[in-house]
Write a protein that holds these residues in place. Sequence first.
Motif, short mmCIF file in Angstrom:
data_model
loop_
_atom_site.label_atom_id
_atom_site.label_comp_id
_atom_site.label_asym_id
_atom_site.label_seq_id
_atom_site.Cartn_x
_atom_site.Cartn_y
_atom_site.Cartn_z
N ASP A 1 0.87 -1.17 0.00
CA ASP A 1 0.00 0.00 0.00
C ASP A 1 0.91 1.22 0.00
O ASP A 1 1.52 1.55 1.02
N PHE A 2 1.02 1.91 -1.12
CA PHE A 2 1.98 3.00 -1.26
C PHE A 2 1.66 4.19 -0.36
O PHE A 2 2.52 5.04 -0.15
N ASP A 3 0.47 4.26 0.16
CA ASP A 3 0.12 5.33 1.09
C ASP A 3 0.36 4.92 2.54
O ASP A 3 0.01 5.65 3.47
N ARG A 4 0.97 3.72 2.74
CA ARG A 4 1.22 3.23 4.10
C ARG A 4 2.64 2.69 4.22
O ARG A 4 2.87 1.64 4.84
N VAL A 5 3.61 3.40 3.65
CA VAL A 5 5.01 3.00 3.76
C VAL A 5 5.69 3.92 4.77
O VAL A 5 5.62 5.15 4.64
N TYR A 6 6.34 3.33 5.77
CA TYR A 6 6.94 4.10 6.85
C TYR A 6 8.43 3.76 6.98
O TYR A 6 8.83 2.61 6.78
N LEU A 7 9.22 4.76 7.32
CA LEU A 7 10.63 4.56 7.63
C LEU A 7 10.76 4.50 9.15
O LEU A 7 10.37 5.45 9.85
N ALA A 8 11.29 3.41 9.66
CA ALA A 8 11.45 3.27 11.11
C ALA A 8 12.91 2.97 11.42
O ALA A 8 13.47 2.00 10.90
N GLY A 9 13.52 3.79 12.25
CA GLY A 9 14.92 3.58 12.62
C GLY A 9 15.06 3.30 14.10
O GLY A 9 14.27 3.75 14.92
N ARG A 10 16.11 2.54 14.41
CA ARG A 10 16.45 2.27 15.80
C ARG A 10 17.96 2.48 15.95
O ARG A 10 18.74 2.05 15.11
N GLY A 11 18.37 3.12 17.04
CA GLY A 11 19.79 3.41 17.21
C GLY A 11 20.29 4.34 16.11
O GLY A 11 19.69 5.37 15.84
N ARG A 12 21.37 3.94 15.44
CA ARG A 12 21.91 4.73 14.34
C ARG A 12 20.91 4.83 13.19
O ARG A 12 20.96 5.76 12.37
N GLY A 13 20.00 3.88 13.14
CA GLY A 13 19.00 3.88 12.08
C GLY A 13 18.03 5.05 12.15
O GLY A 13 17.40 5.40 11.14
N VAL A 14 17.90 5.68 13.33
CA VAL A 14 17.01 6.84 13.43
C VAL A 14 17.53 7.98 12.57
O VAL A 14 16.79 8.61 11.81
N GLU A 15 18.83 8.24 12.66
CA GLU A 15 19.43 9.31 11.87
C GLU A 15 19.26 9.03 10.38
O GLU A 15 18.93 9.93 9.60
#
Length: 275
Positions: free
Chosen positions: A60-74
Amino acid sequence: SEHLTVDWIDPAIRENAILLAVPTPTEAGALLEGINPSKETGMGNVGRLWSSATRKYAVDFDRVYLAGRGRGVELAVAYGANFPDRFAGVIGRAGDVGTIVPENLKNLPTFFAGAGAKAGELADTLKTLGYDNATLLPEGKESDVWSWMQAHARVSNPTDVVLYVGSPAPNRAYWLEVRPSDAQGSPYLKAKVDRATNTITVEGEGVPKFVVYFNDVLLDLDKPVKVIANGTANERTVPRSLQRTLDLVLNSRSDPGKFYVASMEFDLPPKPKPK
């Protein structure tokens, strides 16, 4: 495998979302570097794996999220600021943000759980800019992340777009794009759609030309369209083009949530000097 089995265990997320774990490189400076054929980069990994997932799965192209943890947040926040039109939101868990241009997050909400001080500073900055689309929940859990995701679908066709230009990215946001240039300083564009008058108003600096992508959600293409660039009016008829529509699908400018049928390039004259 360890990241997914330890940090993403909420049943609602496991059963209802596609989880894609993106590796983060350890080499100095490679985390936020763009695609480089000679080495692994964080930005390159996100782009390649995101593209691969959308080809393999029913996304669902209207429900794509970027989620980072640790260094991945930056990495997640930086990638979202560079390509805001691709995502519904950015999530940071137990990490902190880096240096970004916050203006490019106008239509991209953020959620931070257990984030560092810079995430709080970013939230304050966004509120000052009038966006107020950052959520801070220091003790937030996965269930809170999932609830936030349900409440934030992508803003696919925003009527108000801001683009602070970088090299090579960001150079586009939603229906607005600039050609690569050697502009100095802090080039930017701010654009608004007024469907009632079929008008797009653009103001900016340091950008010689810009491209507008059109569809009938934003404007009525059966009528002439007016584009006002730094006070200079351009009125044009925008014909829908099947060939151009297919080209925009092929080069990923369109997707199932934001679909364009035409594009036009405009000059951006210098801003009028105050009288």
